[in-house]
Design a protein around this motif. Sequence first.
Motif, PDB file in Angstrom:
ATOM      1  N   UNK A 124      48.457 -23.782  59.435  1.00 21.41           N
ATOM      2  CA  UNK A 124      47.395 -24.838  59.853  1.00 21.41           C
ATOM      3  C   UNK A 124      45.771 -24.430  59.022  1.00 21.41           C
ATOM      4  N   UNK A 125      45.615 -24.847  58.096  1.00 22.21           N
ATOM      5  CA  UNK A 125      44.210 -24.580  57.308  1.00 22.21           C
ATOM      6  C   UNK A 125      44.336 -24.081  55.969  1.00 22.21           C
ATOM      7  N   UNK A 126      45.896 -24.214  55.843  1.00 20.00           N
ATOM      8  CA  UNK A 126      45.733 -23.596  54.761  1.00 20.00           C
ATOM      9  C   UNK A 126      46.357 -24.828  53.751  1.00 20.00           C
ATOM     10  N   UNK A 127      46.409 -24.024  51.883  1.00 17.75           N
ATOM     11  CA  UNK A 127      46.796 -24.781  51.501  1.00 17.75           C
ATOM     12  C   UNK A 127      48.222 -24.308  49.966  1.00 17.75           C
ATOM     13  N   UNK A 128      49.167 -25.493  50.602  1.00 20.36           N
ATOM     14  CA  UNK A 128      50.258 -24.685  50.095  1.00 20.36           C
ATOM     15  C   UNK A 128      50.824 -25.823  49.035  1.00 20.36           C
ATOM     16  N   UNK A 129      50.833 -24.305  47.521  1.00 16.68           N
ATOM     17  CA  UNK A 129      51.340 -25.536  46.388  1.00 16.68           C
ATOM     18  C   UNK A 129      52.962 -25.092  46.656  1.00 16.68           C
ATOM     19  N   UNK A 130      53.466 -25.899  46.125  1.00 19.13           N
ATOM     20  CA  UNK A 130      55.101 -26.725  45.814  1.00 19.13           C
ATOM     21  C   UNK A 130      54.977 -27.277  44.714  1.00 19.13           C
ATOM     22  N   UNK A 131      55.596 -26.058  43.376  1.00 22.57           N
ATOM     23  CA  UNK A 131      56.349 -25.972  42.143  1.00 22.57           C
ATOM     24  C   UNK A 131      57.306 -25.827  42.752  1.00 22.57           C
ATOM     25  N   UNK A 132      57.669 -26.215  41.072  1.00 24.90           N
ATOM     26  CA  UNK A 132      59.472 -26.923  40.371  1.00 24.90           C
ATOM     27  C   UNK A 132      59.370 -27.769  39.200  1.00 24.90           C
ATOM     28  N   UNK A 133      59.969 -27.286  38.436  1.00 25.09           N
ATOM     29  CA  UNK A 133      60.321 -28.682  37.782  1.00 25.09           C
ATOM     30  C   UNK A 133      60.789 -29.917  38.170  1.00 25.09           C
ATOM     31  N   UNK A 134      61.256 -31.087  36.507  1.00 25.09           N
ATOM     32  CA  UNK A 134      61.369 -32.558  37.269  1.00 25.09           C
ATOM     33  C   UNK A 134      62.440 -32.060  37.372  1.00 25.09           C
ATOM     34  N   UNK A 135      62.874 -32.327  38.594  1.00 26.10           N
ATOM     35  CA  UNK A 135      64.573 -32.811  39.242  1.00 26.10           C
ATOM     36  C   UNK A 135      64.503 -31.726  39.966  1.00 26.10           C
ATOM     37  N   UNK A 136      63.805 -30.972  39.914  1.00 26.32           N
ATOM     38  CA  UNK A 136      63.941 -29.722  40.770  1.00 26.32           C
ATOM     39  C   UNK A 136      64.252 -29.572  42.869  1.00 26.32           C
ATOM     40  N   UNK A 137      63.892 -31.228  42.734  1.00 22.95           N
ATOM     41  CA  UNK A 137      63.784 -31.258  44.557  1.00 22.95           C
ATOM     42  C   UNK A 137      62.588 -31.286  45.227  1.00 22.95           C
ATOM     43  N   UNK A 138      61.011 -31.490  45.083  1.00 22.71           N
ATOM     44  CA  UNK A 138      60.466 -31.476  45.331  1.00 22.71           C
ATOM     45  C   UNK A 138      60.004 -32.609  45.647  1.00 22.71           C
ATOM     46  N   UNK A 139      60.191 -33.722  45.226  1.00 24.76           N
ATOM     47  CA  UNK A 139      60.098 -35.652  45.698  1.00 24.76           C
ATOM     48  C   UNK A 139      60.862 -36.056  46.542  1.00 24.76           C
TER      49      UNK A 139
END
Length: 239
Positions: free
Chosen positions: A27-42
């Motif tokens: 709660x109240x934090x910023x999380x960066x979700x990182x990975x190359x294209x096609x890694x599964x982020x979307x």
Amino acid sequence: MNIVELTDVCKTYPSFRLEKVSFGLEKGKITGFIGRNGAGKTTTIKSMLNLIHTDCGQVSYFGLPLTENEEEIKQRIGYSTGTISWYPRKKIKEIVEVTRSFYPSWDESSYRKYLELFSLDENKKPIELSEGMKVKFNLLLSLSHSSEVLILDEPTSGLDPFSRDELLQLFLFLKERGVTIMFSTHITTDLERCADSIVYISKGRIRANCSKEDFINNYGKNGENLEQIFLRMEREANV
């Protein structure tokens, strides 16, 4: 306290599998979700919003399972893919009028505040907006119904450096007001600017889930920055 939890989320496609993805958003934090294209982020983000049917696992917000409380939860969260692609020739005020009707929690004073903060003209159409202003308009819609969580899929992709800087400053502004933010990216300098935590995904698996400082300390070598760590870890994963 984690306001969002993913537990063992899986999704299988013919050529890709999301494998037991688990992490939480504080709660109240910023999380960066990182990975190359096609890694599964979307795919992960779509799973978090019940936009795809997962094979297993659970997603919860505010201690409530998403599948059983979707309508209530979606009144309290916001989502942006980075650009506006609907009603490009309708005026902003017309799109807002339709959107307002879906949210009992719509706050007109917040809408007016962010409209001014983002320097958006209600009489303009999305087709007339720059890419940076389109992102701001998408955020405007989410913030005007008092979203407690923002989930953003590559919001800075395609933006010029000035617009990216403005958006990252906005993230910090919202964090100060208690908004939880998760944004996917492959631009590591964005993480260096504002992320509290990093979730790193590669080939459908979560490879790291920790604070930014722990990520650098635990995975970095010889004074590497985030980009150097990310590139090395990706090379090692493909050996």
